[in-house]
Design a protein around this motif. Structure first.
Motif, PDB file in Angstrom:
ATOM      1  N   ARG A   1       0.132   5.245   9.028  1.00 31.33           N
ATOM      2  CA  ARG A   1      -1.145   5.211   8.802  1.00 31.33           C
ATOM      3  C   ARG A   1      -1.081   6.673   7.738  1.00 31.33           C
ATOM      4  NH1 ARG A   1      -5.103   3.468  12.811  1.00 31.33           N
ATOM      5  NH2 ARG A   1      -4.013   1.842  13.837  1.00 31.33           N
ATOM      6  N   CYS A   2      -0.037   6.556   6.839  1.00 32.65           N
ATOM      7  CA  CYS A   2       0.111   7.951   6.079  1.00 32.65           C
ATOM      8  C   CYS A   2      -0.659   8.104   4.908  1.00 32.65           C
ATOM      9  CB  CYS A   2       1.593   8.252   5.945  1.00 32.65           C
ATOM     10  SG  CYS A   2       2.373   7.054   5.175  1.00 32.65           S
ATOM     11  N   VAL A   3      -1.279   6.894   4.449  1.00 31.85           N
ATOM     12  CA  VAL A   3      -2.059   6.670   3.140  1.00 31.85           C
ATOM     13  C   VAL A   3      -3.205   6.249   3.475  1.00 31.85           C
ATOM     14  CG1 VAL A   3      -1.867   5.816   0.771  1.00 31.85           C
ATOM     15  CG2 VAL A   3       0.114   6.710   1.931  1.00 31.85           C
ATOM     16  N   PRO A   4      -4.391   6.748   3.062  1.00 32.86           N
ATOM     17  CA  PRO A   4      -5.428   5.906   3.101  1.00 32.86           C
ATOM     18  C   PRO A   4      -5.618   4.421   2.565  1.00 32.86           C
ATOM     19  CG  PRO A   4      -5.900   8.212   2.544  1.00 32.86           C
ATOM     20  CD  PRO A   4      -4.674   7.933   2.400  1.00 32.86           C
ATOM     21  N   VAL A   5      -6.401   3.598   3.143  1.00 36.26           N
ATOM     22  CA  VAL A   5      -6.634   2.256   2.599  1.00 36.26           C
ATOM     23  C   VAL A   5      -7.944   1.882   2.096  1.00 36.26           C
ATOM     24  CG1 VAL A   5      -5.882  -0.327   3.273  1.00 36.26           C
ATOM     25  CG2 VAL A   5      -4.430   1.640   4.143  1.00 36.26           C
ATOM     26  N   GLY A   6      -7.940   1.299   1.076  1.00 40.39           N
ATOM     27  CA  GLY A   6      -9.271   0.881   0.394  1.00 40.39           C
ATOM     28  C   GLY A   6      -9.102  -0.606   0.117  1.00 40.39           C
ATOM     29  N   CYS A   7      -9.436  -0.944  -1.042  1.00 42.61           N
ATOM     30  CA  CYS A   7      -9.562  -2.312  -1.720  1.00 42.61           C
ATOM     31  C   CYS A   7      -8.149  -3.028  -1.739  1.00 42.61           C
ATOM     32  CB  CYS A   7     -10.076  -2.369  -2.976  1.00 42.61           C
ATOM     33  SG  CYS A   7      -9.043  -1.793  -4.239  1.00 42.61           S
ATOM     34  N   ARG A   8      -7.017  -2.437  -1.856  1.00 40.63           N
ATOM     35  CA  ARG A   8      -5.729  -3.047  -1.781  1.00 40.63           C
ATOM     36  C   ARG A   8      -5.612  -3.777  -3.092  1.00 40.63           C
ATOM     37  NH1 ARG A   8      -7.624  -3.829   3.384  1.00 40.63           N
ATOM     38  NH2 ARG A   8      -6.230  -2.814   4.938  1.00 40.63           N
ATOM     39  N   SER A   9      -6.361  -3.442  -3.962  1.00 38.41           N
ATOM     40  CA  SER A   9      -6.030  -4.299  -5.398  1.00 38.41           C
ATOM     41  C   SER A   9      -6.288  -3.513  -6.588  1.00 38.41           C
ATOM     42  CB  SER A   9      -7.225  -5.313  -5.486  1.00 38.41           C
ATOM     43  OG  SER A   9      -8.632  -4.775  -5.687  1.00 38.41           O
ATOM     44  N   GLY A  10      -5.992  -2.041  -6.640  1.00 37.10           N
ATOM     45  CA  GLY A  10      -5.775  -1.063  -7.570  1.00 37.10           C
ATOM     46  C   GLY A  10      -7.083  -0.651  -8.122  1.00 37.10           C
ATOM     47  N   GLY A  11      -8.248  -0.887  -7.595  1.00 35.98           N
ATOM     48  CA  GLY A  11      -9.550  -0.532  -8.164  1.00 35.98           C
ATOM     49  C   GLY A  11     -10.200   0.667  -7.690  1.00 35.98           C
ATOM     50  N   CYS A  12     -10.015   1.033  -6.413  1.00 30.77           N
ATOM     51  CA  CYS A  12     -10.801   2.098  -5.893  1.00 30.77           C
ATOM     52  C   CYS A  12     -10.379   3.337  -5.879  1.00 30.77           C
ATOM     53  CB  CYS A  12     -11.146   1.617  -4.412  1.00 30.77           C
ATOM     54  SG  CYS A  12      -9.758   1.910  -3.026  1.00 30.77           S
TER      55      CYS A  12
ATOM     56  N   GLY B   1       3.421  10.907 -12.051  1.00 33.21           N
ATOM     57  CA  GLY B   1       3.774  10.203 -10.835  1.00 33.21           C
ATOM     58  C   GLY B   1       2.633   9.959 -10.021  1.00 33.21           C
ATOM     59  N   GLU B   2       1.312  10.060 -10.317  1.00 35.38           N
ATOM     60  CA  GLU B   2       0.245  10.086  -9.436  1.00 35.38           C
ATOM     61  C   GLU B   2      -0.306   8.457  -9.860  1.00 35.38           C
ATOM     62  OE1 GLU B   2      -2.323  12.737 -11.054  1.00 35.38           O
ATOM     63  OE2 GLU B   2      -1.332  14.379 -10.127  1.00 35.38           O
ATOM     64  N   VAL B   3      -0.212   7.713  -8.704  1.00 39.86           N
ATOM     65  CA  VAL B   3      -0.352   6.182  -8.802  1.00 39.86           C
ATOM     66  C   VAL B   3      -0.856   5.619  -7.677  1.00 39.86           C
ATOM     67  CG1 VAL B   3       1.741   5.875 -10.236  1.00 39.86           C
ATOM     68  CG2 VAL B   3       2.092   5.915  -8.039  1.00 39.86           C
ATOM     69  N   LEU B   4      -1.283   4.527  -7.416  1.00 40.39           N
ATOM     70  CA  LEU B   4      -1.936   3.815  -6.350  1.00 40.39           C
ATOM     71  C   LEU B   4      -0.962   3.262  -5.648  1.00 40.39           C
ATOM     72  CD1 LEU B   4      -5.270   2.610  -8.028  1.00 40.39           C
ATOM     73  CD2 LEU B   4      -4.906   4.778  -7.061  1.00 40.39           C
ATOM     74  N   ALA B   5      -0.868   3.591  -4.271  1.00 38.57           N
ATOM     75  CA  ALA B   5       0.290   2.925  -3.440  1.00 38.57           C
ATOM     76  C   ALA B   5       0.113   1.346  -3.224  1.00 38.57           C
ATOM     77  CB  ALA B   5       0.249   3.494  -1.969  1.00 38.57           C
ATOM     78  N   CYS B   6      -0.971   0.773  -3.608  1.00 34.70           N
ATOM     79  CA  CYS B   6      -1.459  -0.707  -3.268  1.00 34.70           C
ATOM     80  C   CYS B   6      -0.651  -1.460  -4.717  1.00 34.70           C
ATOM     81  CB  CYS B   6      -2.643  -0.906  -3.458  1.00 34.70           C
ATOM     82  SG  CYS B   6      -3.690  -0.558  -4.743  1.00 34.70           S
ATOM     83  N   ARG B   7      -0.212  -0.637  -5.654  1.00 32.79           N
ATOM     84  CA  ARG B   7       0.451  -0.913  -6.886  1.00 32.79           C
ATOM     85  C   ARG B   7       1.628  -0.511  -7.224  1.00 32.79           C
ATOM     86  NH1 ARG B   7      -1.918  -5.180  -6.196  1.00 32.79           N
ATOM     87  NH2 ARG B   7      -3.837  -5.745  -7.310  1.00 32.79           N
TER      88      ARG B   7
END
Length: 98
Positions: free
Chosen positions: A34-45, A75-81
């Motif tokens: 649980r180290c990264v918050p989870v949102g939409c899981r599709s690169g949008g939120c 290097g600032e990216v979304l973990a879901c992508r």
């Protein structure tokens, strides 16, 4: 054959394995981290935004609003992508003050 890489999130100290064809967020959730918050899981939120401090990676499509080109260059990216190509050290930003 898939290769597994080690992902380490600095702020929480969490470390977990991630396959090269799996996003960092998918690997984190599958291993009940649980180290990264989870949102939409599709690169949008933008909720799962992290900064990659070290390692090689590839990215899938992400919202330019939440991961602009200047941020991606740092290097600032979304973990879901985020797909590892080596072991990665990542940092989850602190939440913005309310």
């Amino acid at each position: 054959m898939e290769t597994a890489f080690r992902i380490t999130e600095i702020r929480s100290g969490a470390s977990f394995a991630c396959q090269d064809a799996q996003s960092v967020l998918q690997a984190m959730e599958r291993q009940r981290q649980r180290c990264v918050p989870v949102g939409c899981r599709s690169g949008g939120c933008g909720l799962c935004k992290v900064q990659v401090l070290s390692g090689e990676f590839a990215c899938g499509p992400m919202s330019a609003r939440h991961a602009p080109a200047a941020g991606r260059a740092r290097g600032e990216v979304l973990a879901c992508r985020l797909f590892p190509r080596s072991d990665l050290t990542i940092l989850r930003p602190l939440p913005a003050p309310a």
